[in-house]
Write a protein that holds these residues in place. Structure first.
Motif, PDB file in Angstrom:
ATOM      1  N   GLU A 112      -4.248  14.294  38.113  1.00  0.00           N
ATOM      2  CA  GLU A 112      -4.169  14.054  36.779  1.00  0.00           C
ATOM      3  C   GLU A 112      -5.673  14.178  36.505  1.00  0.00           C
ATOM      4  O   GLU A 112      -5.851  14.531  35.390  1.00  0.00           O
ATOM      5  N   LYS A 113      -5.882  12.693  37.647  1.00  0.00           N
ATOM      6  CA  LYS A 113      -7.217  12.622  37.513  1.00  0.00           C
ATOM      7  C   LYS A 113      -8.299  13.298  37.325  1.00  0.00           C
ATOM      8  O   LYS A 113      -8.894  14.276  36.317  1.00  0.00           O
ATOM      9  N   VAL A 114      -8.207  14.884  37.364  1.00  0.00           N
ATOM     10  CA  VAL A 114      -9.302  16.124  37.706  1.00  0.00           C
ATOM     11  C   VAL A 114      -8.530  17.357  36.828  1.00  0.00           C
ATOM     12  O   VAL A 114      -9.048  18.131  37.027  1.00  0.00           O
ATOM     13  N   GLY A 115      -7.298  16.703  35.876  1.00  0.00           N
ATOM     14  CA  GLY A 115      -6.823  17.582  34.377  1.00  0.00           C
ATOM     15  C   GLY A 115      -5.789  17.845  34.580  1.00  0.00           C
ATOM     16  O   GLY A 115      -5.274  18.890  33.338  1.00  0.00           O
ATOM     17  N   ALA A 116      -4.907  17.961  35.636  1.00  0.00           N
ATOM     18  CA  ALA A 116      -3.820  18.139  35.584  1.00  0.00           C
ATOM     19  C   ALA A 116      -2.818  18.233  34.287  1.00  0.00           C
ATOM     20  O   ALA A 116      -3.200  16.645  33.720  1.00  0.00           O
ATOM     21  N   LYS A 117      -2.106  19.420  33.311  1.00  0.00           N
ATOM     22  CA  LYS A 117      -1.462  18.618  32.159  1.00  0.00           C
ATOM     23  C   LYS A 117      -0.198  17.710  33.053  1.00  0.00           C
ATOM     24  O   LYS A 117       0.821  17.227  31.745  1.00  0.00           O
ATOM     25  N   SER A 118       0.027  17.500  34.099  1.00  0.00           N
ATOM     26  CA  SER A 118       1.816  17.253  34.786  1.00  0.00           C
ATOM     27  C   SER A 118       1.703  17.437  36.179  1.00  0.00           C
ATOM     28  O   SER A 118       0.782  18.749  36.643  1.00  0.00           O
ATOM     29  N   VAL A 119       2.208  16.660  36.155  1.00  0.00           N
ATOM     30  CA  VAL A 119       1.863  16.252  37.405  1.00  0.00           C
ATOM     31  C   VAL A 119       3.828  15.311  37.798  1.00  0.00           C
ATOM     32  O   VAL A 119       4.146  14.126  37.590  1.00  0.00           O
ATOM     33  N   ASP A 120       4.650  16.052  38.958  1.00  0.00           N
ATOM     34  CA  ASP A 120       6.146  15.969  39.693  1.00  0.00           C
ATOM     35  C   ASP A 120       5.194  14.925  40.459  1.00  0.00           C
ATOM     36  O   ASP A 120       5.024  15.675  41.839  1.00  0.00           O
ATOM     37  N   ALA A 121       5.873  13.595  40.886  1.00  0.00           N
ATOM     38  CA  ALA A 121       6.129  13.102  42.898  1.00  0.00           C
ATOM     39  C   ALA A 121       7.234  12.700  42.707  1.00  0.00           C
ATOM     40  O   ALA A 121       7.857  11.908  42.340  1.00  0.00           O
ATOM     41  N   ILE A 122       6.980  13.397  43.925  1.00  0.00           N
ATOM     42  CA  ILE A 122       9.209  13.510  45.105  1.00  0.00           C
ATOM     43  C   ILE A 122       8.609  12.426  46.200  1.00  0.00           C
ATOM     44  O   ILE A 122       7.449  12.752  46.990  1.00  0.00           O
ATOM     45  N   ASP A 123       9.163  11.987  46.418  1.00  0.00           N
ATOM     46  CA  ASP A 123       9.491  11.408  48.369  1.00  0.00           C
ATOM     47  C   ASP A 123      10.685  10.938  48.669  1.00  0.00           C
ATOM     48  O   ASP A 123      11.670   9.989  47.398  1.00  0.00           O
ATOM     49  N   ILE A 124      11.095  10.696  49.376  1.00  0.00           N
ATOM     50  CA  ILE A 124      12.620  10.341  49.958  1.00  0.00           C
ATOM     51  C   ILE A 124      12.896   9.542  50.078  1.00  0.00           C
ATOM     52  O   ILE A 124      13.985   8.680  50.087  1.00  0.00           O
ATOM     53  N   ASP A 125      11.810   8.509  50.568  1.00  0.00           N
ATOM     54  CA  ASP A 125      11.877   7.217  51.024  1.00  0.00           C
ATOM     55  C   ASP A 125      11.726   6.872  49.632  1.00  0.00           C
ATOM     56  O   ASP A 125      10.630   6.531  49.177  1.00  0.00           O
ATOM     57  N   ASN A 126      12.612   5.096  49.033  1.00  0.00           N
ATOM     58  CA  ASN A 126      12.434   4.892  48.447  1.00  0.00           C
ATOM     59  C   ASN A 126      11.333   3.429  48.367  1.00  0.00           C
ATOM     60  O   ASN A 126      11.015   2.988  47.333  1.00  0.00           O
ATOM     61  N   TRP A 127      11.128   3.068  49.281  1.00  0.00           N
ATOM     62  CA  TRP A 127       9.805   2.202  49.281  1.00  0.00           C
ATOM     63  C   TRP A 127       8.652   3.347  48.554  1.00  0.00           C
ATOM     64  O   TRP A 127       8.021   2.302  47.812  1.00  0.00           O
ATOM     65  N   CYS A 128       8.476   4.371  48.607  1.00  0.00           N
ATOM     66  CA  CYS A 128       7.472   5.200  48.859  1.00  0.00           C
ATOM     67  C   CYS A 128       7.920   5.714  47.290  1.00  0.00           C
ATOM     68  O   CYS A 128       6.830   5.664  46.430  1.00  0.00           O
ATOM     69  N   TYR A 129       8.470   5.563  47.264  1.00  0.00           N
ATOM     70  CA  TYR A 129       8.787   5.873  45.663  1.00  0.00           C
ATOM     71  C   TYR A 129       8.615   4.455  44.366  1.00  0.00           C
ATOM     72  O   TYR A 129       8.031   4.656  43.262  1.00  0.00           O
ATOM     73  N   ILE A 130       8.903   3.232  44.983  1.00  0.00           N
ATOM     74  CA  ILE A 130       8.195   2.512  43.950  1.00  0.00           C
ATOM     75  C   ILE A 130       6.943   2.030  44.008  1.00  0.00           C
ATOM     76  O   ILE A 130       6.518   1.830  43.356  1.00  0.00           O
ATOM     77  N   ASN A 131       6.411   2.309  45.639  1.00  0.00           N
ATOM     78  CA  ASN A 131       4.996   2.612  45.987  1.00  0.00           C
ATOM     79  C   ASN A 131       4.117   3.034  44.435  1.00  0.00           C
ATOM     80  O   ASN A 131       3.280   2.538  44.371  1.00  0.00           O
TER      81      ASN A 131
END
Length: 278
Positions: free
Chosen positions: A162-181
């Motif tokens: 995002e900081k280098v200019g992306a218009k949209s970013v989907d961030a996906i992780d299977i681990d619940n802790w990673c999702y929350i973090n």
């Protein structure tokens, strides 16, 4: 988390580098959730419910003749994770452009300042694979691109995208802790164009992207490359890392099946990060 019982492994490693970095990565893929480096090696933690007697069976570096690694383990209860990593987490700088730091570190003078509180998630920039992925992002144009960060860990790569200019970013992780973090770190960096999801490659149905970032591991990548190829827009880019130099031919052969061609390579020690285009 305070009542969760953990198994702590104390690894003594000689020489320390790059063995500690490789060991942390392999342990992370095996299910270990937190790591504390020290002058003798590293202590790694895994929830007792996730532990089994053969947990170290596939940790390849333990069989390496290049390093001497010994260990002992015991049960640990009510670990103060924040206190542990705060003692050891130091800021890093990538190519004099990006700083990855904790909230309690001084603000840097670099162009991009990423504030990450990793807790138990993987991806602070200290490991070679995350470091190289940051380098790939810096080398490519993200302006107005749609981006997927698959296996996002702390969300550090999504935040940089995002900081280098992306218009949209989907961030996906299977681990619940990673999702929350990741949610916490996205908010901490005042990002507004990142959507965080908990799940796996099945979430990609009917989604398309200009750029896909996947810093996971060899076996998962080989399984999911076909899905990534199906989600890439015309002239799209695929960044892959989480594997060794010796795995390049295997990864490249799988990518070539889906008209993904190797464009660029970065290597640090035995780890590599590749860029493919379609």
């Amino acid at each position: 988390m305070s009542n969760t019982i953990y198994i702590g492994y104390e690894f003594k490693v000689s020489p320390l580098q790059p063995a500690v970095e490789i060991l942390i990565a392999e342990l992370g893929y095996a299910g270990f959730e937190s790591f504390v480096e020290n002058q003798d090696g590293v202590t790694a933690y895994i929830q007792k419910g996730e532990w089994h007697q053969d947990i170290l069976k596939h940790i390849q570096i333990l069989n390496s003749e290049e390093f001497e690694i010994t260990y002992k383990f015991n049960e640990i209860e009510q670990t103060n994770w924040n206190a542990e990593w705060e003692k050891n987490f130091k800021p890093i700088m990538v190519d004099n452009q990006v700083t990855v730091r904790a909230p309690f570190h001084d603000e840097p003078q670099t162009k991009y300042d990423l504030i990450i509180e990793p807790k138990m998630s993987f991806g602070t920039g200290h490991h070679e694979t995350t470091h190289m992925m940051i380098q790939h992002i810096l080398k490519n144009d993200f302006t107005d691109k749609s981006v997927l960060d698959m296996g996002c860990g702390t969300g550090v790569l999504a935040i940089l995208a995002e900081k280098v200019g992306a218009k949209s970013v989907d961030a996906i992780d299977i681990d619940n802790w990673c999702y929350i973090n990741s949610l916490e770190n996205v908010d901490r960096n005042n990002c507004t164009r990142i959507s965080v999801y908990e799940g796996d490659v099945t979430l990609l149905y009917e989604r398309t992207y200009d750029i896909i970032i996947a810093n996971i591991n060899r076996n998962i990548l080989l399984s999911d490359i076909s899905a990534y190829a199906g989600c890439l827009n015309e002239n799209g880019l695929l960044f892959l890392s989480g594997f060794y130099q010796d795995d390049i031919l295997t990864i490249e052969a799988e990518c070539n099946k889906y008209t993904l061609n190797l464009k660029d390579k970065i290597q640090r020690n035995d780890w590599v990060a590749l860029t493919f285009n379609i």
